[in-house]
Each structure stands twice: as structure tokens, then as C-alpha cells.
Write a protein that holds these residues in place. Structure first.
Motif, short mmCIF file in Angstrom:
data_model
loop_
_atom_site.label_atom_id
_atom_site.label_comp_id
_atom_site.label_asym_id
_atom_site.label_seq_id
_atom_site.Cartn_x
_atom_site.Cartn_y
_atom_site.Cartn_z
N ARG A 285 21.33 75.60 69.28
CA ARG A 285 20.26 75.62 70.29
C ARG A 285 18.92 75.96 69.66
O ARG A 285 17.88 75.38 70.02
CB ARG A 285 20.59 76.63 71.39
CG ARG A 285 21.69 76.21 72.35
CD ARG A 285 21.81 77.22 73.48
NE ARG A 285 20.59 77.23 74.32
CZ ARG A 285 20.34 78.14 75.26
NH1 ARG A 285 21.21 79.12 75.46
NH2 ARG A 285 19.24 78.08 75.97
N GLU B 153 16.55 73.05 70.82
CA GLU B 153 15.88 73.27 72.10
C GLU B 153 14.38 73.58 71.98
O GLU B 153 13.58 73.02 72.73
CB GLU B 153 16.61 74.36 72.89
CG GLU B 153 16.31 74.31 74.37
CD GLU B 153 17.33 75.06 75.21
OE1 GLU B 153 17.04 75.31 76.39
OE2 GLU B 153 18.42 75.41 74.68
N HIS C 135 16.46 74.21 82.33
CA HIS C 135 16.47 73.80 80.93
C HIS C 135 16.73 72.30 80.78
O HIS C 135 16.20 71.66 79.86
CB HIS C 135 17.49 74.62 80.16
CG HIS C 135 17.06 76.03 79.91
ND1 HIS C 135 16.22 76.38 78.87
CD2 HIS C 135 17.31 77.18 80.59
CE1 HIS C 135 15.99 77.68 78.90
NE2 HIS C 135 16.64 78.19 79.94
N THR D 110 14.24 69.79 78.55
CA THR D 110 14.70 69.04 77.38
C THR D 110 14.71 67.54 77.64
O THR D 110 14.44 66.75 76.74
CB THR D 110 16.10 69.51 76.94
OG1 THR D 110 17.03 69.38 78.03
CG2 THR D 110 16.06 70.98 76.51
N ASP E 129 18.90 65.41 73.37
CA ASP E 129 19.12 65.99 74.69
C ASP E 129 20.60 65.95 75.06
O ASP E 129 21.15 66.92 75.58
CB ASP E 129 18.28 65.26 75.74
CG ASP E 129 18.32 65.93 77.10
OD1 ASP E 129 18.36 67.17 77.14
OD2 ASP E 129 18.30 65.21 78.11
N LEU F 87 22.59 68.52 73.10
CA LEU F 87 22.38 69.85 73.67
C LEU F 87 23.18 70.02 74.95
O LEU F 87 23.82 71.06 75.17
CB LEU F 87 20.90 70.06 73.92
CG LEU F 87 20.41 71.47 74.21
CD1 LEU F 87 20.70 72.40 73.02
CD2 LEU F 87 18.92 71.46 74.51
N LYS G 290 26.09 72.82 76.06
CA LYS G 290 25.88 73.72 77.19
C LYS G 290 26.91 73.56 78.29
O LYS G 290 27.01 74.41 79.18
CB LYS G 290 24.48 73.51 77.76
CG LYS G 290 23.37 74.04 76.88
CD LYS G 290 22.04 73.92 77.58
CE LYS G 290 20.97 74.68 76.86
NZ LYS G 290 19.70 74.68 77.61
N THR H 298 10.27 79.26 73.96
CA THR H 298 11.65 78.80 74.09
C THR H 298 12.51 79.42 73.01
O THR H 298 13.65 79.84 73.26
CB THR H 298 11.72 77.27 74.03
OG1 THR H 298 10.96 76.72 75.11
CG2 THR H 298 13.16 76.78 74.14
#
Length: 239
Positions: A100, A104, A154, A158, A167, A170, A174, A217
Motif C-alpha cells: 500500500r 496508494e 479510498h 485511487t 488500482d 490495490l 484490500k 496518504t
């Protein structure tokens, strides 16, 4: 040691919640939804035949779904035994935070130049929702509302960066049950701090300040990392 098998009742609940399964993707998403909701415990075995019967499909789409979920890290294959739910460790948490921190902040910085007014307005609403939750006693329901608002917040940031591949990478990280588990470790003070940081992220995006958006961030993720890994080290120094 007796192997833990997915029970028919759990699978029935899973398909009841996910509507009618019609395609291979439906099978994949139905099983993944059950994993996200922690309807299986770590080490629980999923049998193709049992899952297929519960979902009313053949074993072929189930086999493909289990393969995909294994590749994504949700399941693990044990030779001569089958496929079981992955047991997440503190090392998994470390690796996700490291990933991350690489991805991110970069996406947040790029989002500053691209994000639309409508998305910024929605971020304001979500940040306020999270702030409001911190002013009330913490309950399982309020934690779930916080988690949903935080996840949407979030995702908007992103996605606005315009790099679909990063994206999606990520998002895959998550979606793991581990993320929800780490968030459950937050205290009310941790959530209050996090809510303030969300407002600052919105301000940075409003100002179209990429460096600020990236920096806050990064701080946001580092604070979460310190909370989760610090608490885990206290509870299990050997982890």
C-alpha cells in the motif's frame, strides 16, 4: 487432526445472500463474498462437489473459482487433502502495508490533478460520516459503517488517478479478510485520528496539490501500520 469442512448450511446462506448463480463469475463472486464475510474459518476445507451441489452448478466453474481464489491468496492447496481457507499472519499484514505504501500515495498524488468535483463532494460526505461515528460509542454496527465508508473513500481516490492496473492491484489486496481484521483492531482514538486525516486528504485534492495528497496518504497508511503492527507485536511478540 480432523480436517474442517465447509458445512452445507454455510454454503446455503452464501448463495441465499448472493442471488441466483448463473455463470462461472457468479460462482467465483459467491465464494469470494463468503470469504470476505468470514463465513469460513482459517483452515476450513472447501470441497468442489459440496460447493457445486449447494450452488446448483457443475464442478467445472467451482474448480475454476477455487483456482482463481487460490491465485489471489484467499485459499491454499494442500497436497492429498484439497483446498482450504488461508490462515492470515502478521507477516501478511506487513506485506500488505508495504505494498500500500508503494502504490496508494502514488495514486493519490495523480488523483489530485484528475478528480472531479462530484467525487470530491462525495469524499466530503464520507469523511463527515466517519467523523460522526467517532463521536458515538463504538459498536459492531458502527465499526461496520465506518469500514464501508472508509473503503468507499479510498476507492474513489485511487480510481480517480486513472491507472486501472495499479488500482485493481490495490483493490485485490484490500478485499482480503485481513484488511477487515486489521481495521477491527482500531481503538476509538485511532479512528478519530484517521477521520481527521481523511479531511486533510480531501483538502489536498481540492487544492490540486499532488505532493500534499501523496504525503498525507503516506502518513495515513503509516499511522495505520503502526497501530496494527504495534498492537500485534504486543499481543504476540514472536509474530
Amino acid at each position: 487432526m480432523q480436517k474442517k469442512l465447509a458445512t452445507p448450511s454455510l454454503l446455503h446462506t452464501m448463495i441465499t445472500d448472493m442471488s441466483v448463480v448463473k455463470s462461472a463469475d457468479d460462482v467465483y463472486h459467491a465464494i469470494k463474498h463468503a470469504l470476505i464475510e468470514k463465513r469460513y474459518v482459517a483452515g476450513e476445507y472447501l470441497r468442489e462437489e459440496q460447493v457445486a451441489r449447494s450452488l446448483g452448478v457443475s464442478r467445472t466453474p467451482v474448480r475454476e473459482a477455487l483456482r482463481r481464489l487460490g491465485a489471489e491468496g484467499w485459499l491454499e492447496s494442500k497436497p492429498n487433502y484439497g483446498v482450504r481457507v488461508k490462515a492470515w499472519s502478521i507477516q501478511d499484514a506487513r506485506e500488505i502495508f508495504e505494498a500500500r505504501l508503494l502504490i496508494e500515495p502514488y495514486l493519490a498524488g495523480h488523483a489530485a490533478a484528475r478528480i472531479g468535483v462530484t467525487d470530491i463532494e462525495r469524499l466530503h460526505v464520507l469523511a463527515q460520516q466517519m467523523a460522526d461515528i467517532t463521536h458515538r460509542p463504538s459498536t459492531p454496527e458502527s465499526i461496520e459503517r465506518w469500514f464501508c465508508a472508509n473503503d468507499e473513500f479510498h476507492a474513489i481516490v485511487t480510481s480517480a488517478a486513472g491507472n486501472a492496473r495499479l488500482d485493481q492491484s490495490l483493490k485485490s489486496m484490500k478485499e482480503t479478510p485481513l484488511i477487515k481484521w486489521t481495521f477491527d483492531a482500531y481503538s476509538d482514538a485511532d479512528r478519530s485520528r484517521s477521520a481527521s486525516q481523511h479531511f486533510e486528504i480531501v483538502r489536498a485534492l481540492e487544492q490540486r496539490n499532488a505532493a500534499w495528497a501523496e504525503a498525507i496518504t503516506r502518513c495515513h497508511i503509516l499511522a495505520a501500520q503502526a497501530t496494527v503492527l504495534g498492537r500485534s507485536a504486543t499481543e504476540d511478540p514472536a509474530s
